[in-house]
Every structure is written in structure tokens, then in C-alpha cells.
Design a protein around this motif. Sequence first.
Motif, mmCIF file in Angstrom:
data_model
loop_
_atom_site.group_PDB
_atom_site.id
_atom_site.type_symbol
_atom_site.label_atom_id
_atom_site.label_comp_id
_atom_site.label_asym_id
_atom_site.label_seq_id
_atom_site.Cartn_x
_atom_site.Cartn_y
_atom_site.Cartn_z
ATOM 1 N N TYR A 24 0.830 -1.211 0.000
ATOM 2 C CA TYR A 24 0.000 0.000 0.000
ATOM 3 C C TYR A 24 0.862 1.257 0.000
ATOM 4 C CZ TYR A 24 -3.730 -3.281 0.884
ATOM 5 O OH TYR A 24 -4.592 -4.336 0.769
ATOM 6 N N LEU A 25 1.894 1.318 0.827
ATOM 7 C CA LEU A 25 2.706 2.527 0.925
ATOM 8 C C LEU A 25 3.426 2.836 -0.386
ATOM 9 C CD1 LEU A 25 2.157 1.785 3.958
ATOM 10 C CD2 LEU A 25 4.333 2.873 4.469
ATOM 11 N N VAL A 26 3.745 1.802 -1.184
ATOM 12 C CA VAL A 26 4.469 2.050 -2.434
ATOM 13 C C VAL A 26 3.639 2.839 -3.440
ATOM 14 C CG1 VAL A 26 6.102 0.134 -2.340
ATOM 15 C CG2 VAL A 26 3.810 -0.248 -3.287
ATOM 16 N N LEU A 27 2.351 3.000 -3.187
ATOM 17 C CA LEU A 27 1.527 3.842 -4.054
ATOM 18 C C LEU A 27 1.896 5.316 -3.925
ATOM 19 C CD1 LEU A 27 -1.837 2.071 -3.247
ATOM 20 C CD2 LEU A 27 -0.877 2.265 -5.558
ATOM 21 N N TYR A 31 7.036 7.106 0.323
ATOM 22 C CA TYR A 31 7.463 5.874 0.998
ATOM 23 C C TYR A 31 8.187 4.930 0.035
ATOM 24 C CZ TYR A 31 3.859 7.644 4.168
ATOM 25 O OH TYR A 31 3.105 8.441 4.993
ATOM 26 N N THR A 32 8.844 3.934 0.611
ATOM 27 C CA THR A 32 9.565 2.962 -0.197
ATOM 28 C C THR A 32 9.051 1.553 0.086
ATOM 29 O OG1 THR A 32 11.295 2.641 1.471
ATOM 30 C CG2 THR A 32 11.667 4.369 -0.183
ATOM 31 N N GLY A 33 9.436 0.634 -0.778
ATOM 32 C CA GLY A 33 9.091 -0.771 -0.584
ATOM 33 C C GLY A 33 10.326 -1.637 -0.774
ATOM 34 N N HIS A 233 15.243 -4.998 -5.019
ATOM 35 C CA HIS A 233 15.694 -3.627 -4.746
ATOM 36 C C HIS A 233 14.750 -2.900 -3.790
ATOM 37 C CE1 HIS A 233 12.830 -3.185 -8.122
ATOM 38 N NE2 HIS A 233 12.613 -1.961 -7.695
ATOM 39 N N ARG A 234 15.228 -1.742 -3.339
ATOM 40 C CA ARG A 234 14.334 -0.800 -2.659
ATOM 41 C C ARG A 234 13.687 0.049 -3.740
ATOM 42 N NH1 ARG A 234 17.075 4.182 -0.936
ATOM 43 N NH2 ARG A 234 18.142 3.004 0.695
ATOM 44 N N TYR A 235 12.363 0.123 -3.701
ATOM 45 C CA TYR A 235 11.627 0.799 -4.770
ATOM 46 C C TYR A 235 10.950 2.050 -4.246
ATOM 47 C CZ TYR A 235 8.060 1.718 -8.329
ATOM 48 O OH TYR A 235 7.258 2.315 -9.270
ATOM 49 N N GLN A 236 11.088 3.124 -5.000
ATOM 50 C CA GLN A 236 10.337 4.354 -4.753
ATOM 51 C C GLN A 236 9.707 4.758 -6.074
ATOM 52 O OE1 GLN A 236 12.649 7.348 -2.764
ATOM 53 N NE2 GLN A 236 10.876 8.508 -2.139
ATOM 54 N N LYS A 265 14.296 12.876 -18.116
ATOM 55 C CA LYS A 265 14.632 13.001 -16.689
ATOM 56 C C LYS A 265 13.396 13.153 -15.803
ATOM 57 C CE LYS A 265 18.958 12.809 -17.711
ATOM 58 N NZ LYS A 265 19.633 11.510 -17.575
ATOM 59 N N SER A 266 12.209 13.251 -16.403
ATOM 60 C CA SER A 266 10.983 13.340 -15.600
ATOM 61 C C SER A 266 10.693 12.028 -14.869
ATOM 62 C CB SER A 266 9.791 13.697 -16.490
ATOM 63 O OG SER A 266 9.951 14.981 -17.033
ATOM 64 N N TRP A 267 11.278 10.923 -15.372
ATOM 65 C CA TRP A 267 11.125 9.652 -14.669
ATOM 66 C C TRP A 267 11.950 9.717 -13.382
ATOM 67 C CZ3 TRP A 267 7.972 5.526 -15.725
ATOM 68 C CH2 TRP A 267 7.285 5.572 -16.951
ATOM 69 N N ASP A 268 11.263 9.804 -12.250
ATOM 70 C CA ASP A 268 11.956 10.035 -10.977
ATOM 71 C C ASP A 268 11.874 8.843 -10.024
ATOM 72 O OD1 ASP A 268 9.252 10.272 -10.588
ATOM 73 O OD2 ASP A 268 9.335 12.165 -9.481
#
Length: 482
Positions: A24-27, A31-33, A233-236, A265-268
Amino acid sequence: MSSQQYDHVTIASAPGKVLLAGGYLVLDQQYTGLVIGTSARFYTIIHNNNIQGTINVFSPQFEQATWNYTVFSEQSQLNFIASETDSPNKFVQTCLQFTLTIILQLIGSNQFNNIVNKGMDISIIGDNDFYSQREELEKLGLSIKKASSREKLTPFCDTHATLGTVNKTGLGSSAALTTSLVAALFLYFDVFKNLDQEKDLTLVHNVAQYVHCFAQGKVGSGFDVSAAVYGSHRYQRFDPTILTPIMDENVDPIELTKSLSANNKSWDNKVVSIDMPPQFQMILADIDAGSHTPTLVSKVLKWRKDKPEEATALWNELGAYNTKVEQHFRELNLVAMHDSSTYNSTLARLAELPATKWIKNENGNKVEQLMMGLVTDFCKVRELLQKMSAATGVPIEPIEQTKLLDQCMEVPGTIMAGVPGAGGYDAIFCIVISEKAKQGVRQVWEQWSGCSVSPLLCQADSNGVTMINPASPMGQVCLRRS
């Protein structure tokens, strides 16, 4: 069949995923997952069929799973025609249409038509663990509750179902399928020669995220596609507004290509690789009840909107503990690298007792302290997920799962037990630190009567999307099944 039968054979593969922490938090970008790749993978095999402008797609594990398309380019415009079928596949069609549109922009009409004019057969197959396999196991007279039963299944076995009726295990089949198909198309058309360059992986990621969202009809968190590309990986997440201007069937090809370019570069989104610490084994089980993840998510998001203060406080606390779990993984990897002797001996000692019986020792070594912290902090993650379940009325960790997970934690050598991702009734995972613990947990699953638990065989695997040599043993298995 062998690769020698064709002028041009390409095989690309992408893994499934397990979201250990961050459901849920990864939405939310705040937050990170912590997402772990799996050894269960999807494979896309492409070769020429010598039928001009024709693309035939097969999914041989399913009933009614053949799709045919006619493709050609006129003045740098893609003409893409889908044949009528009783069982259309939105993911395959969307993926083909938009990925080929981008490829045409990148390589030009001449090179594009030279390849398309030879025709293409595309086979897409997924490892057995993506599906429950209960029908095949029962057909063979094998117990669904024993891991040894799954070991007897042939690779990529028949599901005895259509794509619409198959029971999935929640490993992210659509994301792995999409990513393997996108990568295979880029490789087949020689947009790049391999998947070793960061910019090539970024392009695969951006295109796969787009077509996966388009096929789903909404912009999701994207962690499943990210895992299929990058592995563990850690995902944000990326800012979802990146995709808003191009979520259009008639999107301008130039704008689409520019938006999804690796140079945009807009992909963040942020990806920080991680490995499971040494001797940690992830084991998984399918729970034959099933959950509709979008329904769970919509209810949780409604609660967050209706009770923002309560939700933000809980999410912040949960996010902090998720980060602690990830940090323990990283620190344990470092300690194991610098002092493997102490690491191994400490884990061997701790594996003799249930984690619930470990006694905190202020004078304990670094490994002991980190392991205690990991167990304590992940228990807190579970506690907060249970609290969110109660607050939302959503079965994130259903009571039946809680009882089962608590029993798994009583097995010596089990250090984590939980429901991955959005939770519900799809699956459970355990992390164990000994082979004895792995067998002990599987024994609990086998004897459990509260719900139907069927063990999976896949393990944690940090690798993301890869190119498979058709002449390799795995390549030959894929070609035979295609």
C-alpha cells in the motif's frame, strides 16, 4: 525444435516479485518498498515465420491462447491490425502495438520492414509457480500440500484453464510477461544487442510501465514491473503524472517515444539494489482463496482519504519500520562480507531456537543484535498491518493467515513470516535461516487445516530481466515448449 531451424531467435526472461515490505505505501512517492525478485520467471521467444507482415502469438500453457496480428509501416506510421478472437489478450496486444510503435520511431521504416516482412512467431511461457497448478497436480494424483509434488511437474505445464479463469499465485505474472515481451521485441529488432547497459534497461522499464498501466486501465504503483526489470531492490515509485498525457489509444508516436525515452529526466523512480543476506531463504505458499488486489487497494485508499490524520500517522510509523527491515538486510550483508565466520556461527546458533524464544543479550555480537532487530521490527510491521486491517475492514492479514504465520514463527530458524504486497488470501512467505527450518515450515503447511496451503518451489533471486542464449539448456527448454 531447435534454434537452428530459424534465421533469427530471441529469448528474453523477466522475474516475478514478492513485496516483503511496503504494501500500500508504495503507491505514494513519500514511501519505499522492499521488493524481492524470484526464480520464477516469464520467457518470451521470438523467431521468424516467413509469413510477411504476420505476427502470431502463442501462450501454449493455456486454452484459447493464440492471437494473430498484421503489421506494416507506411511513411513511418505503424499499421497494426488485430484479428478477431473470442479471447483477446489486452496485455499482449497493448504491448505489441505500443512497443512496435516506439521501435519504428527508433530504427526507421527500412530496418523495421526488413524484419517485419519475415513474419514473427512469439511464444510466451511462465514458470509453474505463477499458477496454482492444483488441476494438474490432481490430474496426476499428487498432493497439493507437498513441495515434492510440484517437483514432478514438467516445465511450463498446462494450466487446464483460459487466461481469464486460471488461478494465479500473486507473483506478478502480468508484469513479468509484459517486461519479457518488451525486452524481447527491442532485442529482436536490434534496438540494442543485450541488456547490459543502464540506458537500455531504463527504456525497457519505462515502456513496460506504460504498456502495463495502459492494459490495466490505470497507473499503479509500478513496483511489480520494476522488479521484473531490476530484480531485488528498494523501490520508490515514479510520479504518476508522467504517464497522464500519453494514456491515449491515438497518442502521437513522436510524443510517446520522447516521453518513454531513457533520456527523459521526468522519470523520478528510485531503484537501489539489494540482496538477501547469506543463508536467508525465502519460501512461498499459494493460499487457494484468492483476493482481488484492486478492491483491497481502493478500500484502503478510501480510508486514507476519509481519515487522513489516522492514516498518515499509521503509514508514517509503518514506513519507518519498513525502512528498518531493509536496513537490517543491508547491514547483515556487510557483516557477512567482513566477518563470515562470526556471521555463520551466530546464524547456526540462532537457528536452534524459535525467534520468539531468543533472549536479548546486551553483550551479544553485531550479528545477534541485527538479527534480534530484524525479527522485532518485522513483527512490528505485521502488527501495524493488522491494525490497518482493523481500521479499514480490509483483510490485509486475515485472521486465518495470522494463525498460520504465528505457527510458522514457532519453527526454529524462521525469522520472518508474512503476507506479501497488498495481503489478502493469495499467498504467504517465510524467511528461514536453515534447511531444517525450511522443512519444518513446509511440514506446518502440509498439516494445516485452517486453509488450503500449497507450497511453491521458487526462491529469492536478485536478477532482473535477462537475455537467454537459445543454445543454452534453458533456451532449449523454452524452444521445445514454444
